[in-house]
Enzyme design. Sequence first.
Site, PDB file in Angstrom:
ATOM      1  N   THR A  15      -0.417   7.360  -7.174  1.00  0.00           N
ATOM      2  CA  THR A  15      -1.305   6.199  -7.114  1.00  0.00           C
ATOM      3  C   THR A  15      -0.920   5.307  -5.930  1.00  0.00           C
ATOM      4  OG1 THR A  15       0.114   5.118  -8.771  1.00  0.00           O
ATOM      5  CG2 THR A  15      -1.885   6.185  -9.559  1.00  0.00           C
ATOM      6  N   ASP A  16      -1.933   4.722  -5.291  1.00  0.00           N
ATOM      7  CA  ASP A  16      -1.725   3.911  -4.095  1.00  0.00           C
ATOM      8  C   ASP A  16      -1.182   2.526  -4.436  1.00  0.00           C
ATOM      9  OD1 ASP A  16      -2.737   5.977  -2.572  1.00  0.00           O
ATOM     10  OD2 ASP A  16      -4.787   5.197  -2.606  1.00  0.00           O
ATOM     11  N   LYS A  17      -0.922   1.760  -3.401  1.00  0.00           N
ATOM     12  CA  LYS A  17      -0.432   0.389  -3.546  1.00  0.00           C
ATOM     13  C   LYS A  17      -1.375  -0.432  -4.422  1.00  0.00           C
ATOM     14  CE  LYS A  17       0.335  -3.807  -0.825  1.00  0.00           C
ATOM     15  NZ  LYS A  17       0.272  -4.418   0.525  1.00  0.00           N
ATOM     16  N   GLY A  18      -0.807  -1.095  -5.438  1.00  0.00           N
ATOM     17  CA  GLY A  18      -1.580  -1.974  -6.299  1.00  0.00           C
ATOM     18  C   GLY A  18      -2.350  -1.283  -7.404  1.00  0.00           C
ATOM     19  N   VAL A  19      -2.383   0.052  -7.408  1.00  0.00           N
ATOM     20  CA  VAL A  19      -3.147   0.791  -8.417  1.00  0.00           C
ATOM     21  C   VAL A  19      -2.323   0.938  -9.697  1.00  0.00           C
ATOM     22  CG1 VAL A  19      -4.258   3.003  -8.958  1.00  0.00           C
ATOM     23  CG2 VAL A  19      -4.455   2.022  -6.660  1.00  0.00           C
TER      24      VAL A  19
END
Length: 421
Positions: A141-145
């Site tokens: 999962t990406d940043k902030g997800v």
Amino acid sequence: MFKSRTLFIALLNRRLTCVRNGDWDINSFCTMSEGPRDEVTTKLLKRTNEENDSAESIQTTKRIKTEEESNEEEKKYPKRKVVLLMAYSGKGYYGMQRNPKNTEFRTIEDDLVTALIKSGCIPEEHGTDMRKMSFQRCARTDKGVSAAGQVVSLKLRLIEDILEKINEHLPPQIQVLGLKRVTQGFNSKNNCDARTYTYMLPTVAFSPKEYDTAKIGAFRLDPETVQRVNCLFSLYKGTHNFHNFTSQKAPTDPSARRYITEMSCGKPFLCSDVEFAAITVRGQSFMMHQIRKMIGLVIAVMKGYVTDDVIERSWGQAKVDVPKAPGLGLMLDRVHFERYNKRFGGDGLHEKLEWDSEEKKIKAFKESHIYPTIVETECQEGSMVSWMATLPIHDFEATTADRQDGYEQKPDNADIGNDSG
């Protein structure tokens, strides 16, 4: 001790210097070393050897003790291949995947590995090389997800009260909700058949571009608009070339082809007097930023910045400047292991990788950590409204010729199955 050693070294250096300069022949050197000064040298050598032997003995004792303790732990709690069901709020983290060479940006895995070491589930030396514990995640999962159903596979010691002890060393926004034994060759990324994500956003995202977004609390999505949104999302179903929905991916790259089985927008609901809706998307795997760009393009169409034929055009060879929606509302909802369950779920030795008994804990975590964070942050920071203001700068009509320079760059690491959302 250090003073005596320093004197000894100085004495030897002085003698060697004199010999090299011819001020002191070797016979004199040998003669002088036979007198009382030689006794001092002998004592210093003896003391140094004794100190070195003592230090080595202490280190050896510590090493043997550590090995014995490790062996005892191994006998009491042998390593087993398992999967952990994780839930986390991604706010403040730079994604899921750990980068041991860069500790400046904290990730979910950084905190997880620390908790596994402190709880005694893995040896400390395994913390710097996760391959030693056969670690693998379903989705990067990406940043902030966020995630409510992330699954990681690894080898660890099945200590008593394992979930409680791991969670004791995790922050409240990261929790391990379940554990199951799996086959020795299980790999959570490769054995995963599909991933389901949800994206929670204020419905003002689908308002006409003339709408005053300062009145976000007053906007309501009518059923006809929801129906049109879902018609656009349905175009994504099937296998398509999503090279325009990630970065640095050529249209000829086979890994850009992805299979989407479901995408739809649910019924709107109110949170903090603001109307939100949840978009659900299920696919075999996703590339970096793919889901956010899929949603961003539909929003651009709904607001009238481009016609709906842009979606099918984006699967062709030409460049399409696809806007990327904010990461705040994205959540990995669940991962699916249908082939594994069919093959091993009923063999009498392994459980199906389904989490029905954990559903209450999953729901509670969403309601206490994920949904409130999304709503509060959106209401305070207005990430969606700010992002919508950037839509007019996108060029949706770029040609194939504009594409050439971008494909000379190094391909990104969103390979098939390396799901990022």
